[in-house]
Design a protein around this motif. Structure first.
Motif, PDB file in Angstrom:
ATOM      1  N   GLU A 103      15.686  49.741  12.725  1.00 35.63           N
ATOM      2  CA  GLU A 103      15.943  50.670  11.633  1.00 35.63           C
ATOM      3  C   GLU A 103      17.417  51.075  11.588  1.00 35.63           C
ATOM      4  O   GLU A 103      18.022  51.172  10.508  1.00 35.63           O
ATOM      5  N   LEU A 104      18.007  51.324  12.761  1.00 34.84           N
ATOM      6  CA  LEU A 104      19.425  51.683  12.810  1.00 34.84           C
ATOM      7  C   LEU A 104      20.274  50.536  12.293  1.00 34.84           C
ATOM      8  O   LEU A 104      21.180  50.737  11.462  1.00 34.84           O
ATOM      9  N   ARG A 105      20.004  49.330  12.768  1.00 30.68           N
ATOM     10  CA  ARG A 105      20.763  48.153  12.307  1.00 30.68           C
ATOM     11  C   ARG A 105      20.677  48.014  10.787  1.00 30.68           C
ATOM     12  O   ARG A 105      21.683  47.843  10.095  1.00 30.68           O
ATOM     13  N   ASP A 106      19.445  48.090  10.258  1.00 31.71           N
ATOM     14  CA  ASP A 106      19.249  47.854   8.825  1.00 31.71           C
ATOM     15  C   ASP A 106      19.912  48.942   7.984  1.00 31.71           C
ATOM     16  O   ASP A 106      20.478  48.661   6.917  1.00 31.71           O
ATOM     17  N   LEU A 107      19.858  50.193   8.456  1.00 33.85           N
ATOM     18  CA  LEU A 107      20.492  51.275   7.709  1.00 33.85           C
ATOM     19  C   LEU A 107      22.009  51.115   7.691  1.00 33.85           C
ATOM     20  O   LEU A 107      22.655  51.248   6.649  1.00 33.85           O
ATOM     21  N   LEU A 108      22.593  50.823   8.851  1.00 38.72           N
ATOM     22  CA  LEU A 108      24.047  50.699   8.914  1.00 38.72           C
ATOM     23  C   LEU A 108      24.542  49.500   8.110  1.00 38.72           C
ATOM     24  O   LEU A 108      25.650  49.521   7.578  1.00 38.72           O
ATOM     25  N   ARG A 109      23.716  48.449   8.025  1.00 39.10           N
ATOM     26  CA  ARG A 109      24.085  47.313   7.186  1.00 39.10           C
ATOM     27  C   ARG A 109      24.039  47.685   5.701  1.00 39.10           C
ATOM     28  O   ARG A 109      24.877  47.248   4.912  1.00 39.10           O
ATOM     29  N   ALA A 110      23.043  48.489   5.334  1.00 37.87           N
ATOM     30  CA  ALA A 110      22.813  48.786   3.918  1.00 37.87           C
ATOM     31  C   ALA A 110      23.693  49.907   3.384  1.00 37.87           C
ATOM     32  O   ALA A 110      23.956  49.960   2.178  1.00 37.87           O
ATOM     33  N   ASP A 111      24.130  50.817   4.248  1.00 39.64           N
ATOM     34  CA  ASP A 111      24.808  52.031   3.788  1.00 39.64           C
ATOM     35  C   ASP A 111      26.163  52.175   4.468  1.00 39.64           C
ATOM     36  O   ASP A 111      26.265  52.682   5.591  1.00 39.64           O
ATOM     37  N   PRO A 112      27.250  51.752   3.801  1.00 42.25           N
ATOM     38  CA  PRO A 112      28.587  51.875   4.405  1.00 42.25           C
ATOM     39  C   PRO A 112      28.944  53.310   4.771  1.00 42.25           C
ATOM     40  O   PRO A 112      29.630  53.539   5.782  1.00 42.25           O
ATOM     41  N   ALA A 113      28.479  54.298   3.972  1.00 38.17           N
ATOM     42  CA  ALA A 113      28.792  55.692   4.285  1.00 38.17           C
ATOM     43  C   ALA A 113      28.138  56.107   5.596  1.00 38.17           C
ATOM     44  O   ALA A 113      28.757  56.801   6.423  1.00 38.17           O
TER      45      ALA A 113
END
Length: 369
Positions: free
Chosen positions: A330-340
């Protein structure tokens, strides 16, 4: 023993590399040479080919006429399967003999021209690719082998592209300059990487892993992809999943130059059963991680690490569906999807602040939605 795949396009200079590696002490297993050996005159292999395809596949002196064999053996799928059924088991058996005769602490070089095309890269601990530009290769083929230029270019076009070879290469050997330049690269790779890797593999010792963050390296994803492919092969038949996780899995994120990989298993016993498989694949046990205050990702069943000094990596074995296993993805996918969110994460870590990742993730997802 360390298994190293050696490949390169026709005319790239693979024979020069193979010869130098043999001089340095490697055991060479040449796929093309073995394929010729098993159908030499007087061998059962040649006799079976004649029985299957007729005497017209022989030259006047009784040797195999390869163009004539190709004309009949590649005419349909059944004929091709017959050819493969005769040749491949014999090549496999001879290969096994050569490996068995090699020193147990040795380095095996599998010289396979179509290693990439046949999807064999994950079966090796490392892949060496010899590269030369197309025009250089054409010149070598036409001048030294007397091959017509049209044939040379057609053969090059039928093989893997440079991009495919780069994606598969752990070590890229540049043969665009003189022979001495190539030999220097081979010698350096032998002493700096192959010999230490072989030692670590034999001793089941992980290579040291950096801990200081560096600027993002655009090569991390393809390096991770090679490791993931090897680990998936090592885990074949177990139902385990293998994923690239951690900071190197997020483009643009500074990180220590260590690839993190997650293997999710159904139960602790499965993690224990995988230990030998992973060690044989080049990833010996490295103990169990101790969770930090901000990183439940490291609540693992076991930890392994790459024995290759040229590509540090840590393998986290986690229980499928556990909070730590899901949090890593989940952390990986969020950081990939959301530059902010990525920038905020980098800033918090840079200030040394503790992060309750589950809470931070929930807040970041809420902002993103």
């Amino acid at each position: 023993m360390l298994r190293v795949g050696l490949t390169g396009g026709i005319g790239a200079g693979k024979s020069t590399v193979s010869t130098r590696l043999a001089e340095l002490g490697a055991t060479i297993v040449d796929a093309d040479k073995i394929a010729r050996e098993v159908v030499e005159p007087g061998t059962p292999g040649l006799a079976e080919l004649v029985e299957a395809f007729g005497p017209d596949i022989l030259t006047s002196d009784g040797t195999l006429d390869r163009p004539a064999l190709a004309a009949v053996a590649f005419s349909d799928d059944q004929s091709r399967a017959t050819l493969n059924g005769i040749v491949h088991p014999r090549v496999g058996a001879r290969t096994a003999e050569l490996i068995a005769a090699a020193p147990p602490d040795g380095i095996i070089i599998h010289d396979i021209p179509l290693l990439i095309e046949n999807g064999l890269a994950p079966t090796c601990h490392l892949v060496l690719v010899v590269h030369a530009e197309e025009d250089q290769r054409v010149h070598r083929l036409t001048s030294s082998r007397g091959m017509p230029e049209s044939d040379a270019r057609a053969r090059i076009a039928a093989q893997a592209t440079d991009e495919q070879r780069r994606a598969a290469a752990d070590i890229w050997l540049d043969n665009t300059e003189d022979r001495e330049h190539l030999l220097q690269q081979v010698t350096a790779a032998w002493h700096d990487r192959l010999v230490p890797f072989a030692h670590n593999l034999r001793a089941r010792t992980p290579a040291p892993a950096p801990v200081t963050p560096i600027e993002p390296d655009p090569r991390w994803p393809e390096q991770a992809a090679r490791l993931v492919a090897r680990l998936r092969l090592a885990c074949a038949g177990t139902g385990a999943t293998v994923e690239h996780i951690g900071p190197t899995s997020v483009p643009g994120l500074p990180a220590p130059d260590t690839i993190d990989i997650q293997i999710a298993v159904a139960e602790q016993g499965q993690a224990d059963e995988l230990a030998d498989r992973l060690a044989e694949a080049g990833f010996p046990a490295a103990g169990t991680a101790t969770p930090d205050s901000d990183d439940a990702i490291h609540e693992v069943l076991g930890r392994h690490a790459n024995a290759d000094p040229g590509r540090p990596a840590t393998v986290h074995l986690q229980l499928a569906g556990s909070p730590g296993q899901r949090l890593a993805l989940e952390l990986r996918d969020l950081l990939r999807a959301d530059p902010a969110a990525r920038d905020e994460y980098v800033e918090l870590r840079g200030r040394g602040e503790e992060i309750a990742l589950d809470e931070w993730l929930e807040q970041a997802r809420a902002r993103l939605s």
